[in-house]
Write a protein that holds these residues in place. Structure first.
Motif, PDB file in Angstrom:
ATOM      1  N   MET A 124       0.614  -1.180  -0.088  1.00 22.51           N
ATOM      2  CA  MET A 124      -0.011  -0.034   0.006  1.00 22.51           C
ATOM      3  C   MET A 124       0.818   1.301   0.116  1.00 22.51           C
ATOM      4  SD  MET A 124      -3.164  -0.855   2.427  1.00 22.51           S
ATOM      5  CE  MET A 124      -2.268  -2.018   3.404  1.00 22.51           C
TER       6      MET A 124
ATOM      7  N   TRP B 155      -0.772   4.934  -1.037  1.00 23.12           N
ATOM      8  CA  TRP B 155      -1.917   5.020  -0.107  1.00 23.12           C
ATOM      9  C   TRP B 155      -1.784   5.632   1.402  1.00 23.12           C
ATOM     10  CZ3 TRP B 155      -4.880  -0.137  -0.945  1.00 23.12           C
ATOM     11  CH2 TRP B 155      -5.388  -0.293  -2.335  1.00 23.12           C
ATOM     12  N   SER B 156      -2.633   6.323   1.925  1.00 22.99           N
ATOM     13  CA  SER B 156      -2.271   6.880   3.125  1.00 22.99           C
ATOM     14  C   SER B 156      -2.383   5.797   4.389  1.00 22.99           C
ATOM     15  CB  SER B 156      -3.684   7.821   3.540  1.00 22.99           C
ATOM     16  OG  SER B 156      -4.795   6.937   3.855  1.00 22.99           O
TER      17      SER B 156
ATOM     18  N   TRP C  51      -3.625   5.739   7.136  1.00 18.57           N
ATOM     19  CA  TRP C  51      -4.682   5.463   7.759  1.00 18.57           C
ATOM     20  C   TRP C  51      -5.410   4.308   6.932  1.00 18.57           C
ATOM     21  CZ3 TRP C  51      -6.130   6.260  12.454  1.00 18.57           C
ATOM     22  CH2 TRP C  51      -5.653   7.592  13.206  1.00 18.57           C
ATOM     23  N   THR C  52      -5.430   4.519   5.566  1.00 18.26           N
ATOM     24  CA  THR C  52      -5.944   3.360   4.629  1.00 18.26           C
ATOM     25  C   THR C  52      -5.073   2.259   4.960  1.00 18.26           C
ATOM     26  OG1 THR C  52      -6.544   4.968   2.972  1.00 18.26           O
ATOM     27  CG2 THR C  52      -6.317   2.826   2.249  1.00 18.26           C
TER      28      THR C  52
ATOM     29  N   LEU D 142      -7.115  -1.421   6.232  1.00 20.97           N
ATOM     30  CA  LEU D 142      -7.098  -2.741   5.371  1.00 20.97           C
ATOM     31  C   LEU D 142      -6.110  -3.585   6.019  1.00 20.97           C
ATOM     32  CD1 LEU D 142      -7.126  -1.192   1.865  1.00 20.97           C
ATOM     33  CD2 LEU D 142      -8.747  -1.978   3.178  1.00 20.97           C
TER      34      LEU D 142
END
Length: 242
Positions: free
Chosen positions: A166, A171-172, A174-175, A179
């Motif tokens: 990720m 991607w952040s 937090w993401t 996930l």
């Protein structure tokens, strides 16, 4: 007063989600193979205990080794790609978050048991040990695996390969936290305990997010696994009922 230098950005690695799925596939295939061997033994005393230990240890360790090899072949090695290095700041952060997680997990487990009942709250490992008394040496191996080894291997997969995939897509954090936490809970293949595993995984993921390195999440995971590991040790020795 001089400001602290920012940490240099890690070199980009060349592996993505496929690496995580490969490591997971190794875990599943090895688990099935060892389980087939275990199933053929029936109730054969010490051989049964040894097969049980192999069934618990081998798939997890091999999956962890696959994660390390992937970073060596497609990246910069686990030290750089995972931040797998000894730093007191990471250790203390992992310990602190791990203790908080242990408290929250203990409370959540008590609530979960009252809600679904003891039979549905047991982990797969606890169920496998139900009614089985192991020699002390094998019981200690399981204790050390659940407490120390399994957290290392699982973190290399979920907060290492998966999180890194990720990060590669920018991607952040937090993401990545959300996930990886969800996939961690689902990936244990224990549908009755998925919600509980979500609670368990959140502090571990937070340790990874706060420090940016897997070392902290490993320590937090090990702290969280300590009491369950002690319970399994006592159960496998027949000291405590399952």
């Amino acid at each position: 007063m001089t400001e602290p230098r920012p940490e240099p950005e890690r070199p980009a690695h060349r592996w993505g989600f496929g690496a995580f799925f490969l490591a997971q596939a190794v875990f599943v295939l090895v688990s099935v193979t060892v389980a087939a061997f275990f199933g053929e033994l029936g109730d054969e005393g010490s051989r049964l205990g040894l097969a049980l230990v192999l069934m618990l240890v081998v798939p997890t360790v091999l999956a962890g080794l696959v994660a390390v090899v992937i970073t060596l072949v497609r990246g910069n090695g686990p030290r750089i790609d995972f931040g797998l290095q000894w730093r007191w700041k990471d250790i203390t952060t992992g310990l602190g978050i791990g203790v908080i997680g242990l408290v929250s997990t203990t409370i959540a487990s008590m609530v979960w048991i009252n809600w679904v009942g003891q039979d549905n709250a047991n982990s797969t490992v606890s169920s496998m040990l139900d009614g089985i008394r192991l020699p002390p040496a094998l019981a200690v191996v399981i204790f050390l695996h659940v407490w120390l080894v399994a957290p290392v291997c699982e973190e290399l997969l979920y907060r290492g390969l998966l999180w890194g995939a990720m990060e590669r897509l920018r991607w952040s954090k937090w993401t990545a936290l959300v996930l990886s936490t969800a996939i961690f809970a689902i990936g244990h293949l224990e549908p009755e305990r998925t919600l509980l595993l979500l609670v368990i995984a959140i502090p571990i993921g937070v340790a990874r997010m706060v420090t940016g390195r897997v070392t902290a999440s490993i320590v937090a995971h090990q702290v969280n696994n300590f009491l369950p590991a002690v319970g399994l040790l006592l159960i496998s020795l027949g000291v405590m009922p399952e």
